[in-house]
Design a protein around this motif. Structure first.
Motif, PDB file in Angstrom:
ATOM      1  N   THR A 107       0.787  -1.125  -0.171  1.00  0.00           N
ATOM      2  CA  THR A 107      -0.138  -0.178   0.094  1.00  0.00           C
ATOM      3  C   THR A 107       1.255   1.720   0.147  1.00  0.00           C
ATOM      4  O   THR A 107       2.346   0.982   0.697  1.00  0.00           O
ATOM      5  CB  THR A 107      -1.226   0.276   1.316  1.00  0.00           C
ATOM      6  OG1 THR A 107      -0.051   0.486   1.889  1.00  0.00           O
ATOM      7  CG2 THR A 107      -1.414  -1.348   1.712  1.00  0.00           C
ATOM      8  N   GLU A 108       0.194   2.418  -0.458  1.00  0.00           N
ATOM      9  CA  GLU A 108       0.831   4.068  -0.723  1.00  0.00           C
ATOM     10  C   GLU A 108       1.541   3.989   0.932  1.00  0.00           C
ATOM     11  O   GLU A 108       2.360   4.687   1.133  1.00  0.00           O
ATOM     12  CB  GLU A 108       0.004   4.369  -1.613  1.00  0.00           C
ATOM     13  CG  GLU A 108       1.167   5.815  -2.117  1.00  0.00           C
ATOM     14  CD  GLU A 108       0.326   7.163  -2.167  1.00  0.00           C
ATOM     15  OE1 GLU A 108       0.972   7.773  -3.012  1.00  0.00           O
ATOM     16  OE2 GLU A 108      -1.115   6.623  -2.702  1.00  0.00           O
ATOM     17  N   GLU A 109       0.273   3.742   1.670  1.00  0.00           N
ATOM     18  CA  GLU A 109       0.203   4.084   2.970  1.00  0.00           C
ATOM     19  C   GLU A 109       1.376   3.509   3.800  1.00  0.00           C
ATOM     20  O   GLU A 109       2.416   4.296   4.984  1.00  0.00           O
ATOM     21  CB  GLU A 109      -0.782   4.034   3.855  1.00  0.00           C
ATOM     22  CG  GLU A 109      -0.954   4.251   5.575  1.00  0.00           C
ATOM     23  CD  GLU A 109      -1.595   3.911   6.204  1.00  0.00           C
ATOM     24  OE1 GLU A 109      -1.974   4.702   7.385  1.00  0.00           O
ATOM     25  OE2 GLU A 109      -2.329   3.018   5.503  1.00  0.00           O
ATOM     26  N   VAL A 110       1.614   2.015   3.649  1.00  0.00           N
ATOM     27  CA  VAL A 110       3.020   1.674   4.188  1.00  0.00           C
ATOM     28  C   VAL A 110       4.627   1.802   3.740  1.00  0.00           C
ATOM     29  O   VAL A 110       5.429   2.278   4.075  1.00  0.00           O
ATOM     30  CB  VAL A 110       2.624   0.144   4.617  1.00  0.00           C
ATOM     31  CG1 VAL A 110       4.336  -0.554   5.047  1.00  0.00           C
ATOM     32  CG2 VAL A 110       1.682  -0.563   4.769  1.00  0.00           C
TER      33      VAL A 110
ATOM     34  N   ASP B 175       9.687   7.027   4.337  1.00  0.00           N
ATOM     35  CA  ASP B 175       9.797   8.848   4.634  1.00  0.00           C
ATOM     36  C   ASP B 175      10.402   8.388   6.329  1.00  0.00           C
ATOM     37  O   ASP B 175      11.768   9.327   6.172  1.00  0.00           O
ATOM     38  CB  ASP B 175       8.111   9.315   5.266  1.00  0.00           C
ATOM     39  CG  ASP B 175       8.013  10.218   4.167  1.00  0.00           C
ATOM     40  OD1 ASP B 175       8.511  10.068   3.227  1.00  0.00           O
ATOM     41  OD2 ASP B 175       6.735  10.119   3.716  1.00  0.00           O
TER      42      ASP B 175
ATOM     43  N   ASP C  61       5.523   4.599   1.699  1.00  0.00           N
ATOM     44  CA  ASP C  61       5.340   5.760   2.658  1.00  0.00           C
ATOM     45  C   ASP C  61       5.961   6.539   3.905  1.00  0.00           C
ATOM     46  O   ASP C  61       6.828   6.848   4.500  1.00  0.00           O
ATOM     47  CB  ASP C  61       4.536   6.978   2.367  1.00  0.00           C
ATOM     48  CG  ASP C  61       3.795   7.374   0.421  1.00  0.00           C
ATOM     49  OD1 ASP C  61       4.662   7.287  -0.432  1.00  0.00           O
ATOM     50  OD2 ASP C  61       3.624   8.006   0.703  1.00  0.00           O
ATOM     51  N   ASN C  62       5.377   5.797   4.898  1.00  0.00           N
ATOM     52  CA  ASN C  62       5.993   5.206   6.003  1.00  0.00           C
ATOM     53  C   ASN C  62       7.423   4.914   6.345  1.00  0.00           C
ATOM     54  O   ASN C  62       8.237   5.822   7.094  1.00  0.00           O
ATOM     55  CB  ASN C  62       4.609   5.321   7.110  1.00  0.00           C
ATOM     56  CG  ASN C  62       4.980   5.239   8.472  1.00  0.00           C
ATOM     57  OD1 ASN C  62       5.050   6.221   8.511  1.00  0.00           O
ATOM     58  ND2 ASN C  62       5.120   3.347   9.150  1.00  0.00           N
TER      59      ASN C  62
END
Length: 246
Positions: free
Chosen positions: A98-101, A107, A103-104
């Protein structure tokens, strides 16, 4: 032995795990230590236990990293030791990513680490030591680890390039790559109880020395790389995984 007497050290993510152990070791060897963390309560508790300075900072926010560098310089002047340790786990297959995982993890583990070095460079003393916390997974190809492993592999590349760029100032840049280490990071990732025990058992079975790593051993390597005994070492990765990657 007070091998680091008179030196100032910054340890990101120093309120727990390897960062906490490193801050303790660096202080015991004579350094003045600053630790950082995102959680104010946990950071203040760790700083009090260790007898060091705590500064709240989120490695996932570049603006916060810049403020941290300025605050450290304002309080202590030049920084002699920078241990870029803060990081998170993020597991999952490429297909189900997922993009959320993504990016976290990137980042904090890569972008945040990259800009921590970038923002601190003006405040590093001549002959300073920078150590990145990488991972043995940077050179392994385990399923479900594509995001985490690729971030650490990218970090190792930055380490080597930074070692070349900062060599004229005699600043050394290295990386320590632990294997499975007894810290709270697995619990923070949501693993607990029987599930956590099963993961540890599975991992230990794949380590030739048949044990998990110890955060204190990693801390001693960080301290060694920060001292005069390692003054001719730069651009190197030190794998500490009990032979797991062999």
């Amino acid at each position: 032995m007070k091998n680091l007497e008179g030196k100032t050290a910054v340890v990101t993510g120093g309120n727990s795990g390897i960062g906490y152990a490193a801050a303790k070791e660096l202080k015991e060897q004579g350094a003045s230590v600053i630790i950082t963390g995102r959680r104010k309560d946990a950071l203040e508790l760790a700083a009090a236990e260790l007898g060091v300075t705590g500064i709240v900072a989120d490695q996932g926010q570049v603006s916060a990293i810049g403020e941290l560098a300025n605050a450290a310089a304002d309080q202590f002047g030049k920084v002699d030791i920078l241990f870029i340790n803060a990081g998170v786990l993020g597991m999952g297959s490429v297909e189900n990513a997922t993009e959320e995982v993504f990016d976290n993890v990137i980042d904090i583990n890569f972008k945040g680490a990259y800009f921590t070095l970038s923002k601190f460079i003006p405040f590093l003393s001549e002959g300073a030591s920078v150590v990145f916390l990488s991972s043995n997974t940077a050179s392994m190809n385990g399923a479900e680890s594509s995001i985490y492993s690729s971030g650490k592999a990218a970090l190792n590349s930055v380490m080597r390039i930074a070692a070349v760029e900062l060599a004229p100032r005699k600043i050394r840049v290295n990386a320590v790559s632990p294997g499975p280490t007894e810290t709270a990071i697995m619990g923070k990732a949501g693993f607990e109880g029987d599930q956590l025990d099963a993961i540890k058992s599975w991992v230990i079975d794949r380590v030739p020395l048949k044990k998990m790593g110890d955060a204190g051993d990693v801390a001693k390597m960080v301290a060694y790389l920060s001292g005069d005994g390692a003054k001719f070492i730069t651009g190197s990765e030190f794998v500490m995984d009990g032979g797991m990657s062999l």
